[in-house]
Design a protein around this motif. Structure first.
Motif, PDB file in Angstrom:
ATOM      1  N   ASP A   8       0.804  -1.221   0.000  1.00 45.39           N
ATOM      2  CA  ASP A   8       0.000   0.000   0.000  1.00 45.39           C
ATOM      3  C   ASP A   8       0.845   1.283   0.000  1.00 45.39           C
ATOM      4  O   ASP A   8       0.311   2.365   0.207  1.00 45.39           O
ATOM      5  CB  ASP A   8      -0.967   0.025   1.199  1.00 45.39           C
ATOM      6  N   GLY A   9       2.154   1.182  -0.216  1.00 47.74           N
ATOM      7  CA  GLY A   9       3.028   2.355  -0.199  1.00 47.74           C
ATOM      8  C   GLY A   9       3.202   2.977  -1.574  1.00 47.74           C
ATOM      9  O   GLY A   9       2.615   2.536  -2.562  1.00 47.74           O
ATOM     10  N   SER A  27       2.646  -5.546  -2.666  1.00 49.08           N
ATOM     11  CA  SER A  27       1.208  -5.649  -2.904  1.00 49.08           C
ATOM     12  C   SER A  27       0.528  -4.292  -2.762  1.00 49.08           C
ATOM     13  O   SER A  27       0.749  -3.580  -1.784  1.00 49.08           O
ATOM     14  CB  SER A  27       0.575  -6.638  -1.916  1.00 49.08           C
ATOM     15  N   ARG A  28      -0.260  -3.959  -3.777  1.00 52.74           N
ATOM     16  CA  ARG A  28      -1.046  -2.721  -3.831  1.00 52.74           C
ATOM     17  C   ARG A  28      -0.196  -1.450  -3.735  1.00 52.74           C
ATOM     18  O   ARG A  28      -0.713  -0.371  -3.483  1.00 52.74           O
ATOM     19  CB  ARG A  28      -2.139  -2.719  -2.754  1.00 52.74           C
ATOM     20  N   ALA A  29       1.100  -1.547  -3.935  1.00 47.32           N
ATOM     21  CA  ALA A  29       1.978  -0.371  -3.905  1.00 47.32           C
ATOM     22  C   ALA A  29       1.975   0.321  -5.264  1.00 47.32           C
ATOM     23  O   ALA A  29       1.705  -0.294  -6.292  1.00 47.32           O
ATOM     24  CB  ALA A  29       3.405  -0.783  -3.540  1.00 47.32           C
ATOM     25  N   SER A  30       2.281   1.595  -5.273  1.00 39.90           N
ATOM     26  CA  SER A  30       2.431   2.335  -6.518  1.00 39.90           C
ATOM     27  C   SER A  30       3.914   2.387  -6.871  1.00 39.90           C
ATOM     28  O   SER A  30       4.717   2.958  -6.126  1.00 39.90           O
ATOM     29  CB  SER A  30       1.872   3.751  -6.365  1.00 39.90           C
ATOM     30  N   LEU A  31       4.254   1.764  -7.992  1.00 44.70           N
ATOM     31  CA  LEU A  31       5.642   1.716  -8.476  1.00 44.70           C
ATOM     32  C   LEU A  31       5.730   2.298  -9.877  1.00 44.70           C
ATOM     33  O   LEU A  31       6.569   1.897 -10.676  1.00 44.70           O
ATOM     34  CB  LEU A  31       6.140   0.263  -8.488  1.00 44.70           C
ATOM     35  N   GLY A  48      -1.808  -6.530  -7.208  1.00 48.28           N
ATOM     36  CA  GLY A  48      -2.486  -5.243  -7.162  1.00 48.28           C
ATOM     37  C   GLY A  48      -1.572  -4.035  -7.249  1.00 48.28           C
ATOM     38  O   GLY A  48      -2.029  -2.901  -7.140  1.00 48.28           O
ATOM     39  N   ALA A  49      -0.275  -4.234  -7.461  1.00 51.75           N
ATOM     40  CA  ALA A  49       0.672  -3.107  -7.542  1.00 51.75           C
ATOM     41  C   ALA A  49       0.536  -2.405  -8.888  1.00 51.75           C
ATOM     42  O   ALA A  49       0.298  -3.034  -9.912  1.00 51.75           O
ATOM     43  CB  ALA A  49       2.104  -3.599  -7.360  1.00 51.75           C
TER      44      ALA A  49
END
Length: 103
Positions: A8-9, A27-31, A48-49
Motif C-alpha cells: 500500500d506504499g 502488494s497494492r503499492a504504486s511503483l 495489485g501493484a
C-alpha cells in the motif's frame, strides 16, 4: 532489501537497480515508472501493484514472482508471464500434494 515490505506504499520513480529484493512485498503499492533493472526478485509479491512503466530490464527471478501485471511493466522477457504461470502452477500442485500427505 530482502523481505522489503512496501504494501500500500508509494515508490513512484524509485530506483532499485541492482538490488536483491527476495521475498519482498509490493502488494497494492504504486511503483509507476520505478526502475528495477538488474534486480533479483525471487518470491516477490506484486499483487495489485501499479507497475505502469516500471522498468524490469535484466531482472532475475521473474519466474518466481506473484501477481505482476505483465501488460503494464517494461522490458520483461517475452516469455516471463508463461514461465511465472508454469512455476505458480507447479508450486500450487506441490503445496496441495504436501498438505494431502499430512492428513
Amino acid at each position: 532489501f530482502t523481505e522489503l515490505q512496501l504494501q500500500d506504499g508509494r515508490a513512484d520513480g524509485a530506483v532499485f537497480d541492482g538490488s536483491i529484493l527476495h521475498a519482498s512485498d509490493f502488494s497494492r503499492a504504486s511503483l509507476r515508472g520505478a526502475s528495477l533493472r538488474q534486480t533479483e526478485l525471487h518470491d516477490a509479491k506484486f499483487s495489485g501493484a501499479d507497475v505502469a512503466a516500471a522498468d524490469f530490464a535484466g531482472a532475475t527471478g521473474l519466474e518466481r514472482i506473484i501477481g505482476l501485471d505483465y501488460g503494464r511493466a517494461l522490458n520483461l522477457p517475452k516469455n516471463a508471464q508463461t514461465i511465472a504461470s508454469s512455476w505458480q502452477g507447479s508450486r500450487t500442485q506441490s503445496m496441495s500434494f504436501s498438505s494431502a500427505g499430512m492428513c
